[in-house]
Design a protein around this motif. Sequence first.
Motif, PDB file in Angstrom:
ATOM      1  N   VAL A 181      31.538  25.153  48.949  1.00  0.00           N
ATOM      2  CA  VAL A 181      32.310  26.096  47.826  1.00  0.00           C
ATOM      3  C   VAL A 181      33.317  26.567  47.532  1.00  0.00           C
ATOM      4  N   SER A 182      33.991  27.120  48.763  1.00  0.00           N
ATOM      5  CA  SER A 182      35.763  27.776  49.118  1.00  0.00           C
ATOM      6  C   SER A 182      36.337  26.787  48.277  1.00  0.00           C
ATOM      7  N   ARG A 183      35.958  25.219  49.549  1.00  0.00           N
ATOM      8  CA  ARG A 183      36.966  24.300  49.567  1.00  0.00           C
ATOM      9  C   ARG A 183      36.808  24.258  47.750  1.00  0.00           C
ATOM     10  N   TYR A 184      36.133  24.188  47.105  1.00  0.00           N
ATOM     11  CA  TYR A 184      36.021  23.100  45.840  1.00  0.00           C
ATOM     12  C   TYR A 184      36.769  24.167  44.868  1.00  0.00           C
ATOM     13  N   ALA A 185      36.965  25.629  45.517  1.00  0.00           N
ATOM     14  CA  ALA A 185      37.274  27.264  44.150  1.00  0.00           C
ATOM     15  C   ALA A 185      38.518  27.300  44.289  1.00  0.00           C
ATOM     16  N   ILE A 186      38.940  26.500  45.751  1.00  0.00           N
ATOM     17  CA  ILE A 186      40.381  27.087  45.802  1.00  0.00           C
ATOM     18  C   ILE A 186      40.949  25.978  45.904  1.00  0.00           C
ATOM     19  N   HIS A 187      40.732  24.329  45.606  1.00  0.00           N
ATOM     20  CA  HIS A 187      41.656  23.741  44.459  1.00  0.00           C
ATOM     21  C   HIS A 187      41.220  23.854  42.710  1.00  0.00           C
ATOM     22  N   ASN A 188      40.293  24.379  42.700  1.00  0.00           N
ATOM     23  CA  ASN A 188      40.153  24.039  41.203  1.00  0.00           C
ATOM     24  C   ASN A 188      40.674  25.672  40.030  1.00  0.00           C
ATOM     25  N   SER A 189      41.625  26.034  40.712  1.00  0.00           N
ATOM     26  CA  SER A 189      42.115  27.428  39.650  1.00  0.00           C
ATOM     27  C   SER A 189      41.478  27.090  38.354  1.00  0.00           C
ATOM     28  N   GLY A 190      40.817  28.069  37.995  1.00  0.00           N
ATOM     29  CA  GLY A 190      40.948  28.108  36.819  1.00  0.00           C
ATOM     30  C   GLY A 190      39.642  27.804  36.192  1.00  0.00           C
ATOM     31  N   ILE A 191      38.760  27.389  37.056  1.00  0.00           N
ATOM     32  CA  ILE A 191      37.222  27.816  37.130  1.00  0.00           C
ATOM     33  C   ILE A 191      36.577  29.074  38.106  1.00  0.00           C
ATOM     34  N   SER A 192      35.817  30.092  37.826  1.00  0.00           N
ATOM     35  CA  SER A 192      35.560  30.343  38.412  1.00  0.00           C
ATOM     36  C   SER A 192      34.208  30.079  39.107  1.00  0.00           C
ATOM     37  N   PHE A 193      34.385  30.536  40.093  1.00  0.00           N
ATOM     38  CA  PHE A 193      33.121  30.234  41.728  1.00  0.00           C
ATOM     39  C   PHE A 193      31.979  31.036  41.705  1.00  0.00           C
ATOM     40  N   SER A 194      30.961  31.271  41.845  1.00  0.00           N
ATOM     41  CA  SER A 194      30.117  31.805  43.020  1.00  0.00           C
ATOM     42  C   SER A 194      29.006  31.452  43.804  1.00  0.00           C
ATOM     43  N   VAL A 195      28.888  32.015  44.616  1.00  0.00           N
ATOM     44  CA  VAL A 195      27.588  31.566  45.177  1.00  0.00           C
ATOM     45  C   VAL A 195      27.354  33.058  45.722  1.00  0.00           C
ATOM     46  N   LYS A 196      26.189  32.656  45.744  1.00  0.00           N
ATOM     47  CA  LYS A 196      24.572  34.081  46.802  1.00  0.00           C
ATOM     48  C   LYS A 196      23.984  33.976  46.702  1.00  0.00           C
ATOM     49  N   LYS A 197      22.913  34.778  47.717  1.00  0.00           N
ATOM     50  CA  LYS A 197      21.671  34.088  48.178  1.00  0.00           C
ATOM     51  C   LYS A 197      20.747  34.886  47.137  1.00  0.00           C
ATOM     52  N   GLN A 198      19.343  34.256  46.752  1.00  0.00           N
ATOM     53  CA  GLN A 198      18.738  34.697  45.646  1.00  0.00           C
ATOM     54  C   GLN A 198      18.498  36.481  46.035  1.00  0.00           C
ATOM     55  N   GLY A 199      18.590  37.245  45.368  1.00  0.00           N
ATOM     56  CA  GLY A 199      17.959  38.419  45.246  1.00  0.00           C
ATOM     57  C   GLY A 199      19.076  39.137  45.538  1.00  0.00           C
ATOM     58  N   GLU A 200      19.772  38.242  46.195  1.00  0.00           N
ATOM     59  CA  GLU A 200      21.707  39.721  46.290  1.00  0.00           C
ATOM     60  C   GLU A 200      22.290  40.342  44.936  1.00  0.00           C
ATOM     61  N   THR A 201      22.634  41.044  44.739  1.00  0.00           N
ATOM     62  CA  THR A 201      23.328  41.474  43.562  1.00  0.00           C
ATOM     63  C   THR A 201      25.181  41.037  43.525  1.00  0.00           C
ATOM     64  N   VAL A 202      25.146  41.465  44.815  1.00  0.00           N
ATOM     65  CA  VAL A 202      27.012  40.415  45.714  1.00  0.00           C
ATOM     66  C   VAL A 202      27.425  39.408  45.724  1.00  0.00           C
ATOM     67  N   ALA A 203      28.013  38.598  45.526  1.00  0.00           N
ATOM     68  CA  ALA A 203      27.929  37.248  45.888  1.00  0.00           C
ATOM     69  C   ALA A 203      29.125  37.167  47.362  1.00  0.00           C
ATOM     70  N   ASP A 204      28.728  36.069  47.776  1.00  0.00           N
ATOM     71  CA  ASP A 204      29.442  35.436  49.326  1.00  0.00           C
ATOM     72  C   ASP A 204      30.759  35.173  48.796  1.00  0.00           C
ATOM     73  N   VAL A 205      30.747  34.205  47.825  1.00  0.00           N
ATOM     74  CA  VAL A 205      32.197  34.205  47.141  1.00  0.00           C
ATOM     75  C   VAL A 205      32.629  34.413  46.327  1.00  0.00           C
ATOM     76  N   ARG A 206      33.009  34.769  45.861  1.00  0.00           N
ATOM     77  CA  ARG A 206      32.979  34.753  44.186  1.00  0.00           C
ATOM     78  C   ARG A 206      34.369  34.354  43.471  1.00  0.00           C
ATOM     79  N   THR A 207      35.355  33.490  42.084  1.00  0.00           N
ATOM     80  CA  THR A 207      36.838  33.145  42.752  1.00  0.00           C
ATOM     81  C   THR A 207      36.374  33.703  40.829  1.00  0.00           C
ATOM     82  N   LEU A 208      38.008  33.807  39.968  1.00  0.00           N
ATOM     83  CA  LEU A 208      38.106  33.795  39.041  1.00  0.00           C
ATOM     84  C   LEU A 208      38.494  32.953  38.309  1.00  0.00           C
TER      85      LEU A 208
END
Length: 282
Positions: A181-208
């Motif tokens: 997900v990090s790789r796609y997030a870096i290549h696709n600036s202009g798109i927001s990405f987030s990844v988190k574990k179910q039940g967690e409130t804070v994402a481990d990857v978050r781009t705007l």
Amino acid sequence: MALLAAGVIRRLDEAVVNRIAAGEIIQRPANAIKEMIENCLDAKSTSIQVTIKEGGLKLIQIQDNGTGIRKEDMDIVCERFTTSKLQTFEDLSRISTYGFRGEALASISHVAHVTITTKTADGKCAYRASYSDGKLKAPPKPCAGNQGTQITVEDLFYNVATRRKALKSASEEYSKIIDVVSRYAIHNSGISFSVKKQGETVADVRTLSNATAVDNIRSIFGNAVSRELIEVTCEDSKLAFRMKGYISNANYSVKKCIFLLFINSRLVESSTLRKAVETVYS
């Protein structure tokens, strides 16, 4: 001298064929996520949110805000070789989408339980449907939902014990998901990405969505990396290629080389190019 009798050649059962084929495409949760992210990008999404449980083996949920799937297409969306991206063989020479074979969702549905909730811009409501072995379990049901598609994949490889045993621990599978997900997030600036574990409130990857590629590198790899970047560009009309990217300043030293490569917007692993870059730095 013992004579060996020739084995009888039989046609494999279709379910077995599909399960074997699925294993070629989906080897681990991170592969499934890569395929689904590419579908989200093809659907012109500007927001892609991934939720994971137990390294993706228990649950993978991916939500986008793209064009959605028409209700009429929902009955065949998980069948093999169904795609909206090409019609004739000649279309391959000018393909501009990630997906084109129509195998990703089909493969996932042969080794997991898949539920799709989707709404198009002109749809009066969203529709939800569940799939098993590429087939719709029951007619799509109307439900509430925002524009876009949410795909839920549960119990990945529940019917392929050997594949499940070959996987690493849940935490290691999760780190592979973060990497993809990090790789796609870096290549696709202009798109927001987030990844988190179910039940967690804070994402481990978050781009705007308003972030640049350098902003995304900073948010994923930290300030120490982003501070030392040099932009590089190269063009050659004879070889008909254009390249742009970022490399670390020679002052920046790190034990492990991080090498992200996209060719025609497709994520590529190339040990040859990676070694060449490492050699120059060493």
